[in-house]
Scaffold this active site. Structure first.
Site, mmCIF file in Angstrom:
data_model
loop_
_atom_site.group_PDB
_atom_site.id
_atom_site.type_symbol
_atom_site.label_atom_id
_atom_site.label_comp_id
_atom_site.label_asym_id
_atom_site.label_seq_id
_atom_site.Cartn_x
_atom_site.Cartn_y
_atom_site.Cartn_z
ATOM 1 C CE1 TYR A 120 -3.754 -2.184 5.446
ATOM 2 C CE2 TYR A 120 -3.198 -0.023 4.574
ATOM 3 C CZ TYR A 120 -3.607 -1.328 4.375
ATOM 4 O OH TYR A 120 -3.854 -1.771 3.095
ATOM 5 C CB SER A 137 -0.883 0.011 1.263
ATOM 6 O OG SER A 137 -1.571 1.238 1.388
#
Length: 267
Positions: A146, A133
């Site tokens: 995250y 990501s």
């Protein structure tokens, strides 16, 4: 595309869209997901073989890859897509959430990569694609767990790529921006920007399989920002964050709109 491709976390979102795109290109695709019912339903919708897989378990992941090869033949590509995204103030995130996030997002990717390489390296061919990501390089308040997990995925992927690059096997990372899946439920898009759709990420994966390279940023226009981001002064980075509302997106969200997703990733 005459390749045998396995995808984890493919009952929904990016994994599902990628399976559909690869099937359309002629690949033999097998999908897996920890949600056995959802995996079966997704497989029926796509017309693909589907099996349960817990990416945190060596036994489960090994069995999944074994079923893939039994059903379709030697594995050409593994797409490590399974992941979760807890959000909110770091002091409110439970220890259980932290462990589960790292176990799925990081150890699951590491395990899948190792198990795939055990099959691919003796044959001198294959491709492991890890869905990371932009959160792994662009850090955001409310997204600490995250951010940490995806930064680890990027580092692990690149180190592994360098280790096996002369042995016929490719290892790549995909870095999507905000994408309209359950992961962003209850949040808003950055000011003035449009979220990607799962199909955008799927298209990038298809292209990456056709033209292997170390990394694919989605959308491509953010690639320069990724390369140059570390050179920006801290004040500039914070100003950019405030301008697009990134300093609050994952702190000021709708808990009710996110409840179903949060319940699922903690079950």
């Amino acid at each position: 595309m005459s390749k045998v491709i396995a995808i984890t976390g493919a009952a929904r979102g990016i994994g599902f869209a990628t399976a559909r795109a690869l099937k359309a290109k002629g690949a033999t695709v097998v999908i897996g997901d920890i949600d056995e019912t959802a995996a079966k339903e997704a497989g029926e919708r796509l017309g693909l073989a589907a099996f349960p897989v817990d990416v945190t378990s060596r036994e489960s992941f090994t069995a999944f890859l074994g079923k893939v090869e039994e059903a379709a033949g030697p594995l050409d590509v593994l797409i490590n897509n399974a992941g979760i995204m807890p959000i909110g103030p770091v002091t409110d995130e439970s220890d259980a959430d932290a462990r589960r996030c790292m176990d799925i997002n990081v150890h699951g990717v590491m395990l899948g990569t190792k198990l795939a390489l055990e099959r691919m390296l003796p044959r001198g061919t294959g491709h492991v694609i890890n869905i990371a990501s932009l959160a792994g390089v662009l850090f955001t308040p409310g997204l600490a767990l995250y951010n940490a997990s995806k930064a680890a995925v990027i580092a692990f992927t690149e180190a592994t790529r360098l280790e096996v690059q002369d042995r016929g096997v490719h290892v790549s990372a995909v870095l999507p921006t905000f994408t309209n899946t359950d992961l962003v439920a209850g949040t808003r898009s950055p000011k003035g920007q449009r979220n990607c759709e799962p199909e955008d990420i799927a298209a990038a994966v298809v292209d990456l399989i056709g033209r292997p390279r170390p990394q694919a940023v989605v959308p491509r226009k953010f690639a320069a920002q990724v390369r140059m981001g570390g050179l920006f002064p801290e004040k500039v980075k914070q100003a950019i964050s405030r301008r697009y509302g990134l300093d609050k997106i994952f702190l000021e969200y709708d808990p009710e709109a996110r409840k179903a997703y949060d319940d699922r990733i903690r079950s």
